[in-house]
Design a protein around this motif. Structure first.
Motif, short mmCIF file in Angstrom:
data_model
loop_
_atom_site.label_atom_id
_atom_site.label_comp_id
_atom_site.label_asym_id
_atom_site.label_seq_id
_atom_site.Cartn_x
_atom_site.Cartn_y
_atom_site.Cartn_z
N VAL A 64 40.72 18.07 -27.34
CA VAL A 64 39.43 17.68 -27.93
C VAL A 64 39.69 17.10 -29.32
O VAL A 64 40.28 17.77 -30.19
N VAL A 65 39.25 15.84 -29.52
CA VAL A 65 39.50 15.15 -30.79
C VAL A 65 38.22 14.48 -31.28
O VAL A 65 37.25 14.32 -30.52
N GLU A 66 38.22 14.10 -32.57
CA GLU A 66 37.06 13.40 -33.13
C GLU A 66 37.00 11.98 -32.60
O GLU A 66 35.93 11.47 -32.27
N GLU A 67 38.16 11.34 -32.52
CA GLU A 67 38.19 9.96 -32.05
C GLU A 67 39.33 9.81 -31.02
O GLU A 67 40.47 10.16 -31.29
N GLU A 74 43.11 12.72 -24.13
CA GLU A 74 42.16 13.15 -25.16
C GLU A 74 40.72 12.94 -24.73
O GLU A 74 40.42 12.10 -23.87
N THR A 76 36.45 13.36 -26.47
CA THR A 76 35.64 13.65 -27.66
C THR A 76 34.94 14.99 -27.48
O THR A 76 34.78 15.49 -26.36
N LEU A 77 34.48 15.56 -28.60
CA LEU A 77 33.80 16.85 -28.55
C LEU A 77 32.51 16.75 -27.74
O LEU A 77 32.18 17.65 -26.96
N HIS A 88 35.87 22.82 -28.91
CA HIS A 88 35.89 22.54 -30.35
C HIS A 88 37.05 21.60 -30.66
O HIS A 88 38.02 21.49 -29.89
N ILE A 89 36.90 20.92 -31.83
CA ILE A 89 37.94 19.98 -32.24
C ILE A 89 39.26 20.73 -32.39
O ILE A 89 39.32 21.78 -33.02
#
Length: 377
Positions: A64-67, A74, A76-77, A88-89
């Motif tokens: 889980v990543v922001e971008e 990967e 996104t949240l 969660h991130i």
């Protein structure tokens, strides 16, 4: 995947002896590899097969990543919370795959694995069955004879095996439909199917035939110490009894020679000398030269496993045998180099051995003197 698949796996376990756990493990690995290939090559593939619940669970893990920079690994949240409320991130989320996404892959993988597992299991079962026959003798029917090469095709447990011409008894004529005893020399498992290496000329055949015909060998009272053989011509076998009340040679020969005669008949008339084993080299060598009489055996004093056997002049040819066969077989049986000499030359032979003994002792004495004379000693 449905109940029928698990029922099929259970049936294979029962009928073919292939454990369901083994098949499930193989299928799981195959599906995981296929999923990795078809869904971006991710190393975070989960494949769980639960036969108790008849359930397949297939998922991929993503960070889980922001971008998202790598959509294969990967997420996104916002998207991750669709699969886990606690996403969660920096965490990892499992994304289950729908049946329609992995069903075709799973079915193909399962079919391939099951076919391969059945093949491997059957090969393993045949190999184990053959291994149980290694160093044993079995009675086999001859299916056909190669008229050019002379090889015989025989049947063993509904499987064909080849008895090469080189492993047949010289001078023996085999015929289709005839049953013969063969000795299993080895089992080759490296090829597509396990293969038996069989022989009728191997000394092991003699040993097993005597075990078959002699109860005292079966129960361990009589022991076969050594066998030397020139197939089709002559065999020598040394036997020993653990019970002083049991005659090892007599047990192997049998009442009125019945036991050894049965073996001779099986081998097409091959001569067999049964001798009494002894820990004393002189006694063993004298017996091994049977049917010749031996007057004296002189062991080489140098320590080499060599000797001079003195026989009556009239027994010289018999002791040596046709083209040296008798003394050659005796040497193989005992592990000693044997030279034959006539009684008419006994004094000369004894003197030569005595001279050799003295020279050997002198060399030993000299070596000891030199050792103690060494100042460093």
């Amino acid at each position: 995947m449905n109940n029928e698949v698990f029922e099929a796996l259970a049936s294979l376990e029962k009928e073919k002896g292939i454990p369901m756990s083994y098949l499930i493990e193989k299928i799981s690995n195959a599906i995981a590899i296929a999923i990795k290939r078809d869904f971006g090559g991710s190393e975070n593939t989960i494949v769980e097969i639960d036969p108790a619940k008849n359930r397949f669970y297939v998922a991929v893990r993503k960070n889980v990543v922001e971008e998202v920079e790598d959509p294969e690994t990967e997420i996104t949240l916002a998207d991750a919370t669709k699969y886990s409320k606690v996403a969660h991130i920096g965490g990892v989320v499992e994304i289950p795959l729908e049946t329609k996404q992995f069903g075709r892959i799973a079915a193909q993988s399962a079919k391939h694995v099951i076919r391969q597992a059945i093949s491997e299991a059957e090969k393993g079962q045949i190999a184990q069955k053959y291994m149980d026959k290694k160093y044993e003798i079995i009675s086999v029917p001859i299916l056909k004879i190669d008229e050019v090469k002379g090889n015989a095709t025989v049947e063993i447990d509904k499987t064909e095996a080849i008895l090469p011409k080189s492993e047949q008894v010289p001078g023996e004529e085999l015929h289709e439909g005839q049953r013969v005893m063969v000795y299993v020399v080895d089992v080759l498992t490296g090829g597509k199917n396990p293969k038996l290496m069989i022989s009728r000329s191997h000394p092991g055949l003699i040993k097993r035939l005597f075990e078959m015909h002699t109860p005292e060998i079966k129960d361990g009272t009589v022991e076969i110490k050594a066998v030397s053989r020139e197939a089709g011509s002559r065999t020598k076998i040394a036997v020993w009894s653990k019970d002083e009340n049991v005659d090892a040679v007599g047990a192997c020969i049998g009442p009125k020679g019945s036991r050894v005669s049965a073996i001779v008949e099986e081998l097409g008339g091959e001569k067999i000398d049964v001798i009494r084993y002894s820990e004393q080299p002189e006694e063993l060598i004298a017996a091994a030269l049977s049917p010749a009489e031996v007057s004296k055996v002189l062991v080489d004093p140098t320590g080499a496993k060599a000797c001079k056997a003195i026989v009556p002049d009239s027994q010289l040819s018999l002791a040596i045998g046709n083209k040296g066969q008798n003394v050659r077989l005796a040497a193989r049986l005992t592990g000693w180099k044997i030279d034959i000499g006539p009684e008419s030359q006994a004094e000369q032979i004894i003197e030569e051995m005595e001279t050799l003994r003295r020279e050997t002792q002198e060399q030993i004495d000299k070596a000891v003197e030199d050792l103690f004379a060494d100042e460093k000693f």
